[in-house]
Design a protein around this motif. Structure first.
Motif, short mmCIF file in Angstrom:
data_model
loop_
_atom_site.label_atom_id
_atom_site.label_comp_id
_atom_site.label_asym_id
_atom_site.label_seq_id
_atom_site.Cartn_x
_atom_site.Cartn_y
_atom_site.Cartn_z
N ALA A 130 0.54 -1.27 0.20
CA ALA A 130 0.17 -0.24 0.18
C ALA A 130 1.11 1.28 -0.01
CB ALA A 130 -0.95 0.16 1.04
N GLY A 131 2.03 0.88 -0.41
CA GLY A 131 3.13 2.59 -0.24
C GLY A 131 3.86 3.23 1.18
N ARG A 132 2.93 2.08 2.87
CA ARG A 132 3.02 3.28 3.89
C ARG A 132 4.22 2.67 4.79
NH1 ARG A 132 -2.98 0.95 4.00
NH2 ARG A 132 -1.86 -0.97 4.57
N PHE A 133 5.04 1.47 3.69
CA PHE A 133 6.24 1.48 4.49
C PHE A 133 6.89 1.19 2.99
CE2 PHE A 133 9.59 -1.49 4.87
CZ PHE A 133 10.00 -1.32 6.45
N VAL A 134 8.45 1.90 3.33
CA VAL A 134 9.05 2.43 2.08
C VAL A 134 10.65 1.79 2.54
CG1 VAL A 134 9.95 3.95 0.01
CG2 VAL A 134 7.36 4.40 0.96
N LEU A 135 11.03 0.61 1.92
CA LEU A 135 12.64 0.72 1.84
C LEU A 135 13.31 2.02 1.41
CD1 LEU A 135 13.03 -2.56 0.67
CD2 LEU A 135 13.13 -2.16 2.37
#
Length: 433
Positions: free
Chosen positions: A74-79
Motif C-alpha cells: 500500500a506504500g505505507r512502508f517504504v524501503l
C-alpha cells in the motif's frame, strides 16, 4: 542509515564507505522484499517447530510480517535510505513492534540465505511470466498461421531465394517461442530448490526443519549442501538469464524482419499505429520505435548475463562481489519481459500487404522447384541443379506462387505446416508455469 546488523561496538562507520557498500541494494530489494517477507514467515514457523520461539511469539511475528507486507504493497512502508537493505528493514520493523521477539527472528539464518531464497522465489515468478509471454506469442502465431496464408518471398543471405508464405513465417516463430517457453520451464525446475537454512554457507548448530520450509515456500526440493548454496549463487541467475536471452534472441530476429518489412523498399507489413511514433522534426514520418527497442532489448539481457558471469571468478564461500548480481537480474528481466509483453499485441494487429508480397516474387525463385521436380523424375540432382540454374529466368513459366507452395509437401513445408503438432506442444506447456 542506522541500526546496522553487523556494526561492532567502538567501530565508527564512515558514511562514504557505507554508501559504497550498500550501493543500490535498498532500491533493488524493493523487487525482492515481499519474497523476503514470505521467507521470513517460513523461517519463523520453522523456529517455532524446534522450540526456539513460543507459540505466542510465532503468532505475533507472523501477524507483524503480514502487516508489513500489506503496508509495503500500500506504500505505507517504504524501503529507503534509512535501511541498509531489505533484510535489515524486516528485522528493524519486527524489533520496533515486538521487542525481543523481533530480535530472535534472525536466529539460525544469515543475510546470505535470505538473499538466496528471495532471489530464487523472485526468479521463479519471473520465469513463470516468461513462460506465459512466450506461450502468448506462440498462440497468436499459431492462430494467424492457421487463419491465412499469403505467398511471400523467402530469403537467404537477405537475397530472394524461394517462394514462402506468411503462414510459414508465423509457424516458424510459433515453434521458436514454444521452445523458449519449454526452456524457461526447464530452468524453473532447475532453480526450484530451497536454500533457506544454509546460513552463511556452512549450516548452523540447530536442528532446523528445512523440509518444512521447503514445503511451506513451495519449493520442489531442498538444496542440501550449504556450500553448494553459495556456489550456486550466480549460477542459477545465469541459467535464468539464459532462458530469457533465448526468447529475446527470437524476438530480435522477428523485430529485424519487421524492421525490414515495414520499409518503403519492402512494404510488406503495416504496423498498428500504437506501435509507431512520429518524428520530432519530419512531419511525414511514422517510426517503428517499439519494434526497434524490441530488437535492442536483448542487449540488456546480454549485459546482465556478462556482468554476472564476470563476477563468478571467485573461490568457494560467500564473497561480497556477488551483491552486484542482484542489479543485473532485476534490470535484465525488467527490460526483457517488458519487451516480450508487447509482442502478442503487435503480432495480432500487424497487417500484411498482399500486393507487395506478390510483386516481390520473381521467376528465378521457382528454380529450386524445377530442380527438385527433375530429380524426382530421375535426373541426378546435380544435373537437375545445373539445368535449373542455366534456365533460372524461365523457371517461372506456367507457375504461380500458390502452386509452388502447394507442392511443398515435406513435413513443416507450406503444404504441411503441422500446426496440429505445434498446437499439442503449446498445450503441453499449460502446466509449466
Amino acid at each position: 542509515m542506522s541500526g546496522l546488523l553487523w556494526q561492532k561496538q567502538g567501530v565508527e562507520v564512515d558514511p562514504r564507505i557505507m554508501r559504497f557498500l550498500a550501493g543500490d541494494d535498498v532500491l533493488l530489494d524493493r523487487e525482492l522484499f515481499l519474497y523476503d517477507v514470505e521467507a521470513s514467515q517460513a523461517h519463523v514457523e520453522g523456529l517455532a517447530r524446534i522450540g526456539l520461539l513460543s507459540t505466542e511469539e510465532c503468532s505475533a511475528l507472523l501477524r507483524e510480517l503480514d502487516l508489513l507486507a500489506q503496508d509495503f504493497r500500500a506504500g505505507r512502508f517504504v524501503l529507503d535510505e534509512r535501511y541498509e537493505d531489505g533484510h535489515s528493514a524486516i528485522e528493524a520493523r519486527l524489533t520496533e513492534r515486538l521487542g525481543d521477539a523481533g530480535r530472535k527472528v534472525h536466529t539460525g539464518r544469515s543475510r546470505n540465505d535470505q538473499v538466496l531464497v528471495a532471489s530464487r522465489l523472485w526468479l521463479k515468478a519471473q520465469l513463470r511470466v516468461l513462460i506465459e509471454h512466450c506461450r502468448a506469442a506462440a498462440r497468436v502465431c499459431l492462430d494467424r498461421a492457421a487463419a491465412q496464408s499469403l505467398p511471400m518471398p523467402g530469403y537467404t543471405h537477405l537475397q530472394r531465394a524461394v517462394v514462402s508464405s506468411t503462414a510459414m513465417w508465423f509457424a516458424g516463430f510459433a515453434e521458436a517461442f514454444i521452445d523458449d517457453a519449454r526452456r524457461a520451464a526447464d530452468t524453473l525446475d532447475l532453480i526450484d530448490a530451497n536454500p533457506l537454512g544454509t546460513a552463511a554457507g556452512y549450516g548452523v548448530n540447530l536442528p532446523l526443519d528445512r523440509d518444512f520450509t521447503t514445503q511451506k515456500l513451495g519449493f520442489a526440493r531442498l538444496q542440501v549442501s550449504p556450500i553448494y548454496a553459495q556456489l550456486s549463487r550466480g549460477k542459477f541467475e545465469l541459467a535464468a538469464l539464459d532462458a530469457l536471452a533465448s526468447a529475446l534472441l527470437d524476438l530480435r530476429r522477428l523485430a529485424w524482419d519487421l524492421s525490414l518489412f515495414t520499409t518503403a523498399e519492402y512494404g510488406f507489413v503495416q504496423l498498428p499505429a500504437a506501435y509507431t511514433t512520429g518524428s520530432s522534426i519530419m512531419p511525414n514520418k511514422r517510426n517503428p520505435d517499439v519494434v526497434e527497442l524490441m530488437r535492442a532489448s536483448y542487449s540488456a539481457v546480454a549485459a546482465a548475463r556478462c556482468e554476472v558471469e564476470q563476477l563468478l571468478s571467485l573461490p568457494s564461500g560467500y564473497q561480497r562481489d556477488l551483491q552486484f548480481s542482484k542489479g543485473s537480474i532485476v534490470h535484465g528481466f525488467g527490460r526483457g519481459l517488458g519487451a516480450l509483453a508487447l509482442l502478442p499485441g503487435l503480432l495480432q494487429a500487424l497487417q500484411w500487404n498482399a500486393p507487395a508480397l506478390q510483386a516481390a516474387i520473381e521467376p528465378s525463385m521457382y528454380a529450386t522447384d524445377v530442380a527438385i521436380e527433375q530429380a524426382a523424375a530421375g535426373v541426378p540432382f546435380r544435373e537437375a541443379y545445373r539445368r535449373a540454374a542455366e534456365a533460372a529466368t524461365e523457371a517461372g513459366q506456367g507457375r504461380t506462387p500458390q502452386s509452388s507452395l502447394d507442392a511443398r509437401v515435406s513435413p513443416g513445408g507450406a503444404a504441411d505446416l503441422r500446426l496440429d503438432e505445434l498446437q499439442q506442444r503449446w498445450a503441453a506447456l499449460g502446466g509449466a508455469a
